[in-house]
Motif scaffolding. Structure first.
Motif, PDB file in Angstrom:
ATOM      1  N   TRP A 231     -11.470   1.168  13.457  1.00 43.37           N
ATOM      2  CA  TRP A 231     -11.280   1.581  12.069  1.00 43.37           C
ATOM      3  C   TRP A 231     -11.521   0.445  11.072  1.00 43.37           C
ATOM      4  CZ3 TRP A 231     -11.470   5.708   9.309  1.00 43.37           C
ATOM      5  CH2 TRP A 231     -10.934   5.706   8.017  1.00 43.37           C
ATOM      6  N   PRO A 232     -10.978  -0.753  11.253  1.00 45.76           N
ATOM      7  CA  PRO A 232     -11.310  -1.838  10.315  1.00 45.76           C
ATOM      8  C   PRO A 232     -12.795  -2.175  10.296  1.00 45.76           C
ATOM      9  CG  PRO A 232      -9.361  -2.398  11.561  1.00 45.76           C
ATOM     10  CD  PRO A 232      -9.928  -1.180  12.198  1.00 45.76           C
ATOM     11  N   PHE A 233     -13.459  -2.036  11.423  1.00 46.38           N
ATOM     12  CA  PHE A 233     -14.898  -2.299  11.465  1.00 46.38           C
ATOM     13  C   PHE A 233     -15.666  -1.299  10.602  1.00 46.38           C
ATOM     14  CE2 PHE A 233     -19.022  -1.391  13.474  1.00 46.38           C
ATOM     15  CZ  PHE A 233     -19.626  -2.641  13.354  1.00 46.38           C
ATOM     16  N   LEU A 234     -15.202  -0.042  10.554  1.00 51.64           N
ATOM     17  CA  LEU A 234     -15.890   0.978   9.780  1.00 51.64           C
ATOM     18  C   LEU A 234     -15.643   0.832   8.278  1.00 51.64           C
ATOM     19  CD1 LEU A 234     -15.289   4.155  11.979  1.00 51.64           C
ATOM     20  CD2 LEU A 234     -17.407   2.844  11.762  1.00 51.64           C
ATOM     21  N   VAL A 235     -14.434   0.451   7.896  1.00 47.49           N
ATOM     22  CA  VAL A 235     -14.084   0.482   6.470  1.00 47.49           C
ATOM     23  C   VAL A 235     -14.239  -0.866   5.774  1.00 47.49           C
ATOM     24  CG1 VAL A 235     -12.487   2.381   6.856  1.00 47.49           C
ATOM     25  CG2 VAL A 235     -11.639   0.042   6.908  1.00 47.49           C
ATOM     26  N   THR A 236     -14.520  -1.946   6.513  1.00 45.92           N
ATOM     27  CA  THR A 236     -14.649  -3.256   5.880  1.00 45.92           C
ATOM     28  C   THR A 236     -16.057  -3.801   6.089  1.00 45.92           C
ATOM     29  OG1 THR A 236     -13.791  -4.355   7.873  1.00 45.92           O
ATOM     30  CG2 THR A 236     -12.209  -3.818   6.133  1.00 45.92           C
ATOM     31  N   LYS A 237     -16.665  -4.182   4.998  1.00 42.71           N
ATOM     32  CA  LYS A 237     -17.940  -4.878   5.037  1.00 42.71           C
ATOM     33  C   LYS A 237     -17.803  -6.317   4.565  1.00 42.71           C
ATOM     34  CE  LYS A 237     -19.732  -0.994   6.295  1.00 42.71           C
ATOM     35  NZ  LYS A 237     -20.055  -0.785   7.731  1.00 42.71           N
ATOM     36  N   ASP A 238     -16.768  -6.571   3.780  1.00 39.15           N
ATOM     37  CA  ASP A 238     -16.498  -7.910   3.267  1.00 39.15           C
ATOM     38  C   ASP A 238     -15.836  -8.743   4.362  1.00 39.15           C
ATOM     39  OD1 ASP A 238     -16.000 -10.161   1.830  1.00 39.15           O
ATOM     40  OD2 ASP A 238     -14.644  -9.229   0.377  1.00 39.15           O
ATOM     41  N   ALA A 239     -16.439  -9.870   4.717  1.00 33.20           N
ATOM     42  CA  ALA A 239     -15.894 -10.711   5.783  1.00 33.20           C
ATOM     43  C   ALA A 239     -14.531 -11.291   5.417  1.00 33.20           C
ATOM     44  CB  ALA A 239     -16.870 -11.840   6.115  1.00 33.20           C
ATOM     45  N   ASP A 240     -14.249 -11.439   4.121  1.00 36.19           N
ATOM     46  CA  ASP A 240     -12.962 -11.990   3.707  1.00 36.19           C
ATOM     47  C   ASP A 240     -11.810 -11.019   3.922  1.00 36.19           C
ATOM     48  OD1 ASP A 240     -14.188 -14.321   2.924  1.00 36.19           O
ATOM     49  OD2 ASP A 240     -14.496 -13.661   0.858  1.00 36.19           O
ATOM     50  N   LYS A 241     -12.084  -9.758   4.179  1.00 37.17           N
ATOM     51  CA  LYS A 241     -11.038  -8.764   4.398  1.00 37.17           C
ATOM     52  C   LYS A 241     -10.936  -8.316   5.858  1.00 37.17           C
ATOM     53  CE  LYS A 241      -9.595  -8.302   0.158  1.00 37.17           C
ATOM     54  NZ  LYS A 241      -9.869  -7.071  -0.598  1.00 37.17           N
ATOM     55  N   GLN A 242     -11.791  -8.800   6.696  1.00 38.81           N
ATOM     56  CA  GLN A 242     -11.810  -8.335   8.078  1.00 38.81           C
ATOM     57  C   GLN A 242     -10.719  -9.004   8.906  1.00 38.81           C
ATOM     58  OE1 GLN A 242     -15.810  -9.167   9.357  1.00 38.81           O
ATOM     59  NE2 GLN A 242     -16.603  -7.212   8.609  1.00 38.81           N
ATOM     60  N   PRO A 243      -9.989  -8.230   9.724  1.00 39.06           N
ATOM     61  CA  PRO A 243      -9.016  -8.829  10.649  1.00 39.06           C
ATOM     62  C   PRO A 243      -9.718  -9.580  11.774  1.00 39.06           C
ATOM     63  CG  PRO A 243      -9.137  -6.463  10.958  1.00 39.06           C
ATOM     64  CD  PRO A 243      -9.980  -6.773   9.768  1.00 39.06           C
ATOM     65  N   LEU A 244      -8.928 -10.263  12.575  1.00 39.22           N
ATOM     66  CA  LEU A 244      -9.497 -11.176  13.566  1.00 39.22           C
ATOM     67  C   LEU A 244     -10.331 -10.448  14.611  1.00 39.22           C
ATOM     68  CD1 LEU A 244      -9.794 -13.993  14.644  1.00 39.22           C
ATOM     69  CD2 LEU A 244      -7.579 -13.774  15.800  1.00 39.22           C
ATOM     70  N   ALA A 245      -9.914  -9.268  15.060  1.00 40.24           N
ATOM     71  CA  ALA A 245     -10.684  -8.546  16.078  1.00 40.24           C
ATOM     72  C   ALA A 245     -12.086  -8.226  15.577  1.00 40.24           C
ATOM     73  CB  ALA A 245      -9.951  -7.268  16.471  1.00 40.24           C
ATOM     74  N   VAL A 246     -12.211  -7.824  14.316  1.00 38.30           N
ATOM     75  CA  VAL A 246     -13.518  -7.519  13.745  1.00 38.30           C
ATOM     76  C   VAL A 246     -14.309  -8.798  13.526  1.00 38.30           C
ATOM     77  CG1 VAL A 246     -14.712  -6.400  11.828  1.00 38.30           C
ATOM     78  CG2 VAL A 246     -12.559  -5.472  12.671  1.00 38.30           C
ATOM     79  N   SER A 247     -13.647  -9.871  13.110  1.00 42.08           N
ATOM     80  CA  SER A 247     -14.340 -11.145  12.904  1.00 42.08           C
ATOM     81  C   SER A 247     -14.917 -11.676  14.205  1.00 42.08           C
ATOM     82  CB  SER A 247     -13.380 -12.167  12.295  1.00 42.08           C
ATOM     83  OG  SER A 247     -12.939 -11.750  11.014  1.00 42.08           O
ATOM     84  N   LEU A 248     -14.200 -11.510  15.305  1.00 34.17           N
ATOM     85  CA  LEU A 248     -14.720 -11.955  16.598  1.00 34.17           C
ATOM     86  C   LEU A 248     -15.933 -11.134  17.007  1.00 34.17           C
ATOM     87  CD1 LEU A 248     -11.443 -12.609  18.642  1.00 34.17           C
ATOM     88  CD2 LEU A 248     -13.017 -14.299  17.694  1.00 34.17           C
ATOM     89  N   ALA A 249     -15.917  -9.837  16.726  1.00 34.65           N
ATOM     90  CA  ALA A 249     -17.086  -9.019  17.028  1.00 34.65           C
ATOM     91  C   ALA A 249     -18.281  -9.432  16.170  1.00 34.65           C
ATOM     92  CB  ALA A 249     -16.756  -7.540  16.801  1.00 34.65           C
ATOM     93  N   SER A 250     -18.043  -9.766  14.920  1.00 33.71           N
ATOM     94  CA  SER A 250     -19.129 -10.246  14.058  1.00 33.71           C
ATOM     95  C   SER A 250     -19.663 -11.581  14.550  1.00 33.71           C
ATOM     96  CB  SER A 250     -18.620 -10.377  12.620  1.00 33.71           C
ATOM     97  OG  SER A 250     -18.165  -9.132  12.121  1.00 33.71           O
ATOM     98  N   PHE A 251     -18.766 -12.428  15.027  1.00 31.88           N
ATOM     99  CA  PHE A 251     -19.203 -13.704  15.595  1.00 31.88           C
ATOM    100  C   PHE A 251     -20.089 -13.488  16.814  1.00 31.88           C
ATOM    101  CE2 PHE A 251     -18.426 -16.863  18.926  1.00 31.88           C
ATOM    102  CZ  PHE A 251     -18.911 -18.015  18.314  1.00 31.88           C
ATOM    103  N   LEU A 252     -19.687 -12.548  17.676  1.00 32.26           N
ATOM    104  CA  LEU A 252     -20.471 -12.286  18.878  1.00 32.26           C
ATOM    105  C   LEU A 252     -21.839 -11.713  18.534  1.00 32.26           C
ATOM    106  CD1 LEU A 252     -20.529 -12.148  21.990  1.00 32.26           C
ATOM    107  CD2 LEU A 252     -19.534  -9.859  21.818  1.00 32.26           C
ATOM    108  N   SER A 253     -21.938 -10.941  17.478  1.00 33.09           N
ATOM    109  CA  SER A 253     -23.208 -10.289  17.127  1.00 33.09           C
ATOM    110  C   SER A 253     -24.128 -11.177  16.296  1.00 33.09           C
ATOM    111  CB  SER A 253     -22.925  -8.998  16.354  1.00 33.09           C
ATOM    112  OG  SER A 253     -22.126  -8.111  17.120  1.00 33.09           O
ATOM    113  N   ASN A 254     -23.571 -11.967  15.382  1.00 28.79           N
ATOM    114  CA  ASN A 254     -24.406 -12.636  14.392  1.00 28.79           C
ATOM    115  C   ASN A 254     -24.289 -14.148  14.363  1.00 28.79           C
ATOM    116  OD1 ASN A 254     -25.102 -10.001  13.429  1.00 28.79           O
ATOM    117  ND2 ASN A 254     -23.206  -9.971  12.221  1.00 28.79           N
ATOM    118  N   LEU A 255     -23.156 -14.705  14.812  1.00 27.83           N
ATOM    119  CA  LEU A 255     -22.898 -16.119  14.562  1.00 27.83           C
ATOM    120  C   LEU A 255     -22.784 -16.963  15.823  1.00 27.83           C
ATOM    121  CD1 LEU A 255     -20.178 -15.700  11.783  1.00 27.83           C
ATOM    122  CD2 LEU A 255     -22.611 -16.196  11.473  1.00 27.83           C
ATOM    123  N   GLN A 256     -22.970 -16.381  17.001  1.00 28.44           N
ATOM    124  CA  GLN A 256     -22.783 -17.182  18.199  1.00 28.44           C
ATOM    125  C   GLN A 256     -23.837 -18.270  18.360  1.00 28.44           C
ATOM    126  OE1 GLN A 256     -23.243 -15.096  21.898  1.00 28.44           O
ATOM    127  NE2 GLN A 256     -24.745 -13.659  21.070  1.00 28.44           N
ATOM    128  N   GLY A 257     -24.989 -18.113  17.694  1.00 29.26           N
ATOM    129  CA  GLY A 257     -26.009 -19.150  17.759  1.00 29.26           C
ATOM    130  C   GLY A 257     -25.681 -20.377  16.943  1.00 29.26           C
TER     131      GLY A 257
END
Length: 299
Positions: A231-257
């Motif tokens: 649910w937080p992944f669906l309703v949040t696009k702003d990285a400053d509002k994302q909880p840690l679980a969503v931030s880790l998923a964003s890291f795995l998809s876009n920032l691991q490099g």
């Protein structure tokens, strides 16, 4: 005429179980139980060990097959913090979790008390609907909730939008209802004879004895929003509002490099995510089975 001899004293009234001698427990049976318990403990704890060891490894590859780390370092925590800001993500997770927890306790206590101690028309239907809601998977409600919360209410990228779908927890309502039903009816009747309102009875009579239920509901409720991802992944696009679980998923998809050891950094973030939940359960596990109901009827 034959005379029957009385049975020896102490033999009457004995059951078959009482006449059987106590058989000593076989040593191999006890040892087998301990072995099974040890294997279960190892199977349960190994993922945590694997995650902790992986977060401290210096290796730049994803190979974590070795049980002993080749080198200990805290650089993975620094790397993931630089990529997604662990502090900000933890604050977001805390705000969402505390908001859901407060709503769950307030609505759960009020609804549970009403279903347990108040008599009104349709109470059985409300309780049946509550049980029915527990059988509906949350994934089936995601699409209509998204349309309602994000499009109609405009609550995307907001804490309220992340909290609102979880504000009422049917499991907590059921837990409080069952707990209030176990309390002696005489306590509530005496309070009503003294002229106390229902809210006062709930606050001063029922709630102090329901502390074990409050604690259990708090611990069980904490895990859900703290680890919630979909649910937080669906309703949040702003990285400053994302909880840690969503931030880790964003890291795995876009920032691991952006880090030298992406696997170690990801496991470091997972350790940070798991630490509060593990700490709470270790601190309060002994309170799950405690009860204060008896204290309310003692003279």
């Amino acid at each position: 005429m034959s005379v029957s001899t009385p049975a020896p004293a102490g033999t009457l009234g004995h059951t078959a179980d009482e006449s059987r001698p106590n058989r000593p427990r076989k040593p191999w049976t006890t040892a087998g139980k301990y072995v099974l318990l040890a294997l279960g403990a190892v199977a349960f704890l190994f993922p945590f060990y694997y995650m902790l060891v992986g977060s401290l490894r210096k290796t730049t590859t994803g190979d974590l097959s070795s049980a002993v780390p080749g080198g200990i370092t805290g650089g993975n925590y620094t790397a993931v913090n630089g990529a997604i800001s662990l502090g900000r993500s933890l604050v977001n997770s805390g705000i969402v979790t505390i908001g859901v927890l407060l709503c769950t306790l307030v609505f759960g206590v009020l609804a549970g008390y009403a279903l347990a101690r108040l008599h009104f028309r349709g109470r059985g239907a409300v309780f049946a609907a509550l049980l029915l809601v527990q059988m509906v998977p949350f994934q089936l409600l995601v699409l209509p909730l998204y349309v309602l919360v994000v499009r109609d209410y405009g609550l995307g990228d907001s804490y309220i939008g992340m909290i609102l779908p979880f504000a009422v927890n049917s499991t907590a309502v059921f837990l409080f209802r069952q707990f209030f039903l176990q309390m002696p009816q005489s306590l509530f009747e005496a309070a009503r004879l003294d002229g106390a309102s229902e809210l006062r009875i709930l606050w001063q009579v029922a709630l102090p004895m329901a502390r074990p239920a409050v604690l259990t509901a708090s611990l069980l409720t904490f895990i859900g929003p703290w680890n919630e991802f979909l649910w937080p992944f669906l309703v949040t696009k702003d990285a400053d509002k994302q909880p840690l679980a969503v931030s880790l998923a964003s890291f795995l998809s876009n920032l691991q490099g952006t880090v030298s050891n992406p696997t170690g950094a990801l496991l470091a973030g997972a350790c940070v995510l798991a630490a509060p939940a593990v700490a709470l359960f270790l601190l309060f596990q002994r309170h799950f089975t405690s009860t204060d109901i008896d204290s309310g009827v003692k003279g």
